[in-house]
Design an enzyme around this catalytic site. Structure first.
Site, PDB file in Angstrom:
ATOM      1  N   GLU A 145       7.007 -22.048   7.273  1.00 29.14           N
ATOM      2  CA  GLU A 145       7.672 -21.740   8.424  1.00 29.14           C
ATOM      3  C   GLU A 145       7.700 -22.415   9.776  1.00 29.14           C
ATOM      4  O   GLU A 145       8.829 -21.865  10.348  1.00 29.14           O
ATOM      5  CB  GLU A 145       6.035 -21.196   9.105  1.00 29.14           C
ATOM      6  CG  GLU A 145       5.140 -21.813  10.355  1.00 29.14           C
ATOM      7  CD  GLU A 145       4.188 -21.495  10.844  1.00 29.14           C
ATOM      8  OE1 GLU A 145       3.684 -21.834  11.890  1.00 29.14           O
ATOM      9  OE2 GLU A 145       3.745 -20.743   9.820  1.00 29.14           O
ATOM     10  N   GLU A 156       0.286  -0.751  -0.433  1.00 27.49           N
ATOM     11  CA  GLU A 156       0.069   0.621  -0.322  1.00 27.49           C
ATOM     12  C   GLU A 156       0.466   1.304  -0.284  1.00 27.49           C
ATOM     13  O   GLU A 156       0.554   2.713  -0.698  1.00 27.49           O
ATOM     14  CB  GLU A 156      -0.590   0.362   1.053  1.00 27.49           C
ATOM     15  CG  GLU A 156      -1.915  -0.431   1.506  1.00 27.49           C
ATOM     16  CD  GLU A 156      -3.466  -0.812   0.507  1.00 27.49           C
ATOM     17  OE1 GLU A 156      -3.555   0.605  -0.116  1.00 27.49           O
ATOM     18  OE2 GLU A 156      -3.952  -1.643  -0.269  1.00 27.49           O
TER      19      GLU A 156
END
Length: 274
Positions: A113, A82
């Site tokens: 992960e 953004e």
């Protein structure tokens, strides 16, 4: 050694969820969500320290990295993505990385992960240096991918920050600027995409917005460097130009088409008028 207890994995304060009405579910989820902003408020001093060091690093030519896994990784990527349209900055100024790569944004990559080496390897592919700052995001504060990334950073003299939702988490041990927000059990036991995810999103909003304001990408309360990538933003840009100058909407539209920047158009108009 004292066992590390994850409050993010604690038993929910609510039982027999499947027996609740829709209204009861929504009210109780909302009651838990209400707690988040108050807990974030308590750690503003820690967020302030992180914002100030990020601002310093970026003003000196460094980059900001977010790195995480699962929901935490996705939130970091969202915040990073953004920044260019909102503030007009280069796509390589704020970079989001997550375990499993971009494909993990939509579909979980199993066991990614759990790799303690992959985080640092991912950072190296983006040419991380000691000029940069890396923020590890992990609700549990125990994610091997994120801990390994920050450990690699410290070994190579890269400044680190972290955002976790457990106090005294292992992740904080590898963070120069740790942020820990304690939220208590999730409404759905262990579902850290809920309150923990909300807290992380709030903190990321605070960090990126404050840093960009401090770096000069905002004028008054306006996004004067935003990218004019759709009609809504073009109309918003025209309004900003008109409000900050004496020109007409038609002239503002013409100049925005030519220069592509609210800030530049305002400067051009003011220069011509003086």
């Amino acid at each position: 050694m004292k066992e590390f207890i994850k409050t993010t994995e604690a038993e929910s304060l609510y039982s027999n969820l499947e027996e609740m009405s829709t209204q009861e579910l929504l009210i109780n989820i909302n009651n838990e969500d209400k707690k988040v902003a108050f807990e974030v408020e308590k750690i503003i001093p820690e967020i302030e320290k992180l914002v100030d060091i990020i601002t310093k690093k970026l003003s000196e030519g460094g980059k900001l990295f977010y790195i995480g896994a699962g929901t935490s990784g996705r939130l970091g990527i969202v915040d990073a993505s953004e920044c260019p349209p909102t503030f007009g900055v280069d796509h390589n100024l704020v970079i989001g990385l997550m375990a499993g790569g971009d494909k993990a944004m939509r579909k979980a990559v199993e066991f990614a992960e759990d790799d303690t080496e992959l985080g640092w390897k991912d950072l190296k592919t983006k040419n991380v240096t000691s000029k940069d700052i890396v923020i590890g995001i992990a609700a549990s504060g125990t994610t091997p991918y994120v801990i390994g990334a920050l450990k690699g950073c410290l070994e190579h003299k890269v400044t680190t920050g972290s955002i976790s939702c457990n106090l005294n988490s292992p992740l904080s041990n590898y963070s120069n600027y740790p942020i820990e927000v304690s939220l208590g059990p999730e409404f759905l036991s262990g579902s850290s995409r809920m309150k923990s995810g909300t807290a992380q999103k709030l903190i990321l909003n605070m960090i990126s917005t404050s840093v960009m304001i401090k770096l000069g990408y905002v004028k008054n309360n306006r996004m004067v460097d935003m990218q004019l990538s759709n009609n809504k933003l073009i109309e918003r840009a025209i309004k900003m130009v008109v409000e900050n100058t004496n020109c007409t909407k038609e002239k503002a539209r013409t100049l925005l088409t030519k220069y592509g920047s609210v800030r530049e158009v305002i400067n051009v108009i003011n220069k011509n008028e003086n």
